[in-house]
Design a protein around this motif. Structure first.
Motif, PDB file in Angstrom:
ATOM      1  N   VAL A   1       0.186  -0.046   0.000  1.00 59.36           N
ATOM      2  CA  VAL A   1       0.000   0.000   0.000  1.00 59.36           C
ATOM      3  C   VAL A   1       1.372   0.342   0.000  1.00 59.36           C
ATOM      4  CG1 VAL A   1      -1.893   0.649  -1.482  1.00 59.36           C
ATOM      5  CG2 VAL A   1       0.278   0.186  -2.254  1.00 59.36           C
ATOM      6  N   ILE A   2       0.570  -0.190   0.347  1.00 58.44           N
ATOM      7  CA  ILE A   2       1.839   0.448   0.029  1.00 58.44           C
ATOM      8  C   ILE A   2       2.388  -0.199  -1.222  1.00 58.44           C
ATOM      9  CG2 ILE A   2       4.094   1.052   0.938  1.00 58.44           C
ATOM     10  CD1 ILE A   2       1.531   2.226   2.228  1.00 58.44           C
ATOM     11  N   PHE A   3       3.241   0.561  -1.943  1.00 62.09           N
ATOM     12  CA  PHE A   3       3.743   0.123  -3.254  1.00 62.09           C
ATOM     13  C   PHE A   3       4.146  -1.351  -3.202  1.00 62.09           C
ATOM     14  CE2 PHE A   3       7.054   0.640  -6.687  1.00 62.09           C
ATOM     15  CZ  PHE A   3       6.121   0.752  -7.682  1.00 62.09           C
ATOM     16  N   ALA A   4       3.873  -2.071  -4.256  1.00 61.07           N
ATOM     17  CA  ALA A   4       4.081  -3.520  -4.251  1.00 61.07           C
ATOM     18  C   ALA A   4       5.567  -3.857  -4.270  1.00 61.07           C
ATOM     19  CB  ALA A   4       3.393  -4.164  -5.455  1.00 61.07           C
ATOM     20  N   LEU A   5       6.242  -3.535  -3.175  1.00 67.39           N
ATOM     21  CA  LEU A   5       7.648  -3.866  -2.965  1.00 67.39           C
ATOM     22  C   LEU A   5       7.758  -4.484  -1.584  1.00 67.39           C
ATOM     23  CD1 LEU A   5       9.394  -0.605  -4.256  1.00 67.39           C
ATOM     24  CD2 LEU A   5       9.278  -2.792  -5.424  1.00 67.39           C
TER      25      LEU A   5
ATOM     26  N   LEU B   1      -6.049   3.125  -3.267  1.00 65.71           N
ATOM     27  CA  LEU B   1      -6.544   2.070  -2.391  1.00 65.71           C
ATOM     28  C   LEU B   1      -6.450   0.733  -3.085  1.00 65.71           C
ATOM     29  CD1 LEU B   1      -9.618   3.844  -0.776  1.00 65.71           C
ATOM     30  CD2 LEU B   1      -7.250   3.782  -0.005  1.00 65.71           C
ATOM     31  N   GLY B   2      -6.706   0.755  -4.389  1.00 66.39           N
ATOM     32  CA  GLY B   2      -6.438  -0.345  -5.285  1.00 66.39           C
ATOM     33  C   GLY B   2      -6.819  -1.745  -4.835  1.00 66.39           C
ATOM     34  N   PRO B   3      -7.017  -2.669  -5.721  1.00 64.89           N
ATOM     35  CA  PRO B   3      -7.233  -4.073  -5.359  1.00 64.89           C
ATOM     36  C   PRO B   3      -5.936  -4.697  -4.856  1.00 64.89           C
ATOM     37  CG  PRO B   3      -7.065  -3.855  -7.737  1.00 64.89           C
ATOM     38  CD  PRO B   3      -7.043  -2.449  -7.176  1.00 64.89           C
ATOM     39  N   GLU B   4      -6.064  -5.863  -4.267  1.00 67.16           N
ATOM     40  CA  GLU B   4      -4.890  -6.563  -3.746  1.00 67.16           C
ATOM     41  C   GLU B   4      -3.916  -6.883  -4.883  1.00 67.16           C
ATOM     42  OE1 GLU B   4      -4.382 -10.971  -2.067  1.00 67.16           O
ATOM     43  OE2 GLU B   4      -5.501  -9.660  -0.708  1.00 67.16           O
ATOM     44  N   LYS B   5      -2.624  -6.700  -4.616  1.00 62.31           N
ATOM     45  CA  LYS B   5      -1.594  -6.975  -5.615  1.00 62.31           C
ATOM     46  C   LYS B   5      -0.590  -7.972  -5.048  1.00 62.31           C
ATOM     47  CE  LYS B   5      -1.798  -2.332  -7.680  1.00 62.31           C
ATOM     48  NZ  LYS B   5      -1.021  -1.111  -8.005  1.00 62.31           N
ATOM     49  N   ALA B   6      -0.463  -9.098  -5.720  1.00 65.95           N
ATOM     50  CA  ALA B   6       0.520 -10.110  -5.339  1.00 65.95           C
ATOM     51  C   ALA B   6       0.412 -10.450  -3.855  1.00 65.95           C
ATOM     52  CB  ALA B   6       1.936  -9.627  -5.673  1.00 65.95           C
TER      53      ALA B   6
END
Length: 423
Positions: free
Chosen positions: A14-18, A88-93
């Motif tokens: 959400v944080i950025f996908a890192l 807020l975006g959908p779940e990533k990885a």
């Protein structure tokens, strides 16, 4: 595209996908904003994970009154002159947001959904020096001051439960933030039963919101098909609410209207007109002097043939207060436009206020003792079709909610974080 005033109570009639071990994220070399990941959080031991449906018991008074929330933050953020954008975006990885993006144009291509079904920031309240945000279909986001001028961002959610419902109200109950969940049946027939519990608060050390019971609503039990569809505080200080009973989705619904001077007490029945009148905005001359002046200047930016109504949050307000000039409310044939803002009484005769329009233009004001001044303030520009819907403050940081809107539908949504205009 037009800005939709779905939050205005006057319309209810959400944080950025890192990995978390990444280094600081620098946006600009000139007074940069920085994103700092916290240390990884250890997995809870067996038996320590709260159940998906929290029990309907009251949280302790220390729910979020301690210096931290009893858990590592999702992120540490240091604001600067350049904005940090989060979706807020959908779940990533397998990772849940908010996610850091370069600007709203780069947000995920989320299909438009009717607002009761979408993921977006429904409202904000300020508790002491922290900002609590209600995230529809998800839970709470909380920003609180951190050392060295940063803020800590916490995510307290239960999408498996909250995903069935819509946030109907965000307010302070006995000093702690609380959210009301209900079934919105305007766009679709709900698949779930009425929420039980229907009120939730962030609880220290819990990664999910905790259900609480509020005495004013004990007579409207979910098992009898009751939803509390609306809850707000009127100009007179009373809390007004509407209960709707649907024994089954095929049955006619039964609506009742109540008010109470204290949410810890049972309510009394009121007429439909009294309930509707409770939604009327307050005249700015009833606001604190600095806020009155800021509202007057911000209303002047709204343009002709537009009726400005401002939703303002403050640690002094247990519920969002809506302000509108009397002349504006008596106008006909004009379009409503909702402004948003916050007011802080910082003590010793000092105060701060900020009010913005959906396009980010606005006014800020500050009083220090006998000195008071106003100045124009503008949030970073948004792409076409996007608007700012809410603004709040924590520490030396301004946090604004933004959305991609299309009539009554919401696409992408997120937050913008920027250094406060106040020293």
């Amino acid at each position: 595209m037009k800005h939709i005033c779905r939050f205005l109570p006057v319309v209810s009639f959400v944080i950025f996908a890192l990995p978390l071990s990444c280094s600081n994220h620098t946006v600009s070399k000139q007074k940069p904003a920085r994103f700092v990941s916290p240390p990884p959080q250890a997995a809870p031991a067996a038996g320590q994970v709260p159940s998906p449906q929290p029990p309907p018991q009251a949280a302790t008074p220390e729910a979020i009154s301690a210096p931290s929330l009893g858990m590592p933050p999702l992120a540490i953020i240091k604001s600067g002159d350049n904005p940090l954008w989060f979706e807020l975006g959908p779940e990533k990885a397998g990772t849940q947001g908010p996610f850091l993006i370069n600007n709203p144009d780069e947000a995920s291509l989320i299909p438009f959904e009717p607002w009761p079904l979408a993921r977006f920031i429904t409202g904000m309240v300020i508790q002491e020096d922290r900002l609590i945000m209600g995230m529809n279909r998800e839970g709470f986001l909380i920003a609180m001051p951190w050392k060295d001028g940063g803020i800590a961002l916490y995510r307290i959610t239960d999408a498996a439960y909250w995903g069935n419902y819509t946030i109907g109200s965000l307010f302070l109950f006995e000093g702690n933030p609380a959210a009301l969940l209900y079934r919105n049946v305007f766009f679709v027939d709900p698949l779930a039963d009425p929420p039980a519990p229907r009120f939730f608060t962030p609880d220290k050390g819990n990664i999910r919101p905790v259900g609480i019971g509020i005495p004013a609503f004990e007579a409207f039990h979910p098992s009898a098909g009751w939803d509390i569809e609306a809850l707000r505080q009127g100009q007179d200080g009373y809390w007004y609410y509407r209960g709707t009973q649907r024994p089954s989705m095929e049955s006619p619904h039964n609506s009742v209207y109540f008010r109470t001077s204290d949410l810890s007490l049972p309510g009394e029945a009121v007429s439909v007109s009294a309930f509707r009148n409770s939604a009327l905005p307050i005249s700015p001359d009833k606001a604190p002097p600095l806020l009155n002046r800021v509202l007057d200047k911000a209303f002047g930016l709204s343009g002709r043939n537009r009726t400005p109504v401002a939703a303002v949050i403050s640690p002094q307000f247990p519920y969002t207060r809506y302000f509108a000039a009397a002349a504006a409310l008596s106008s006909e044939g004009e379009r409503l436009i909702e402004l948003s803002g916050y007011y802080l009484n910082t003590g010793g005769g000092n105060a701060r206020a900020l009010v913005i329009l959906p396009d980010g233009r606005g006014m800020s004001g500050e009083t220090q003792g006998d000195t008071s001044g106003l100045q124009a303030f503008t949030l970073p520009a948004l792409p076409e079709g996007f608007v700012y819907t809410r603004v709040g403050s924590s520490g030396n940081t301004v946090i604004a909610a933004w959305e991609e809107q299309q009539d009554l539908n919401v696409g992408a949504a997120g937050l913008m974080i920027l250094r406060s205009p106040f020293p």
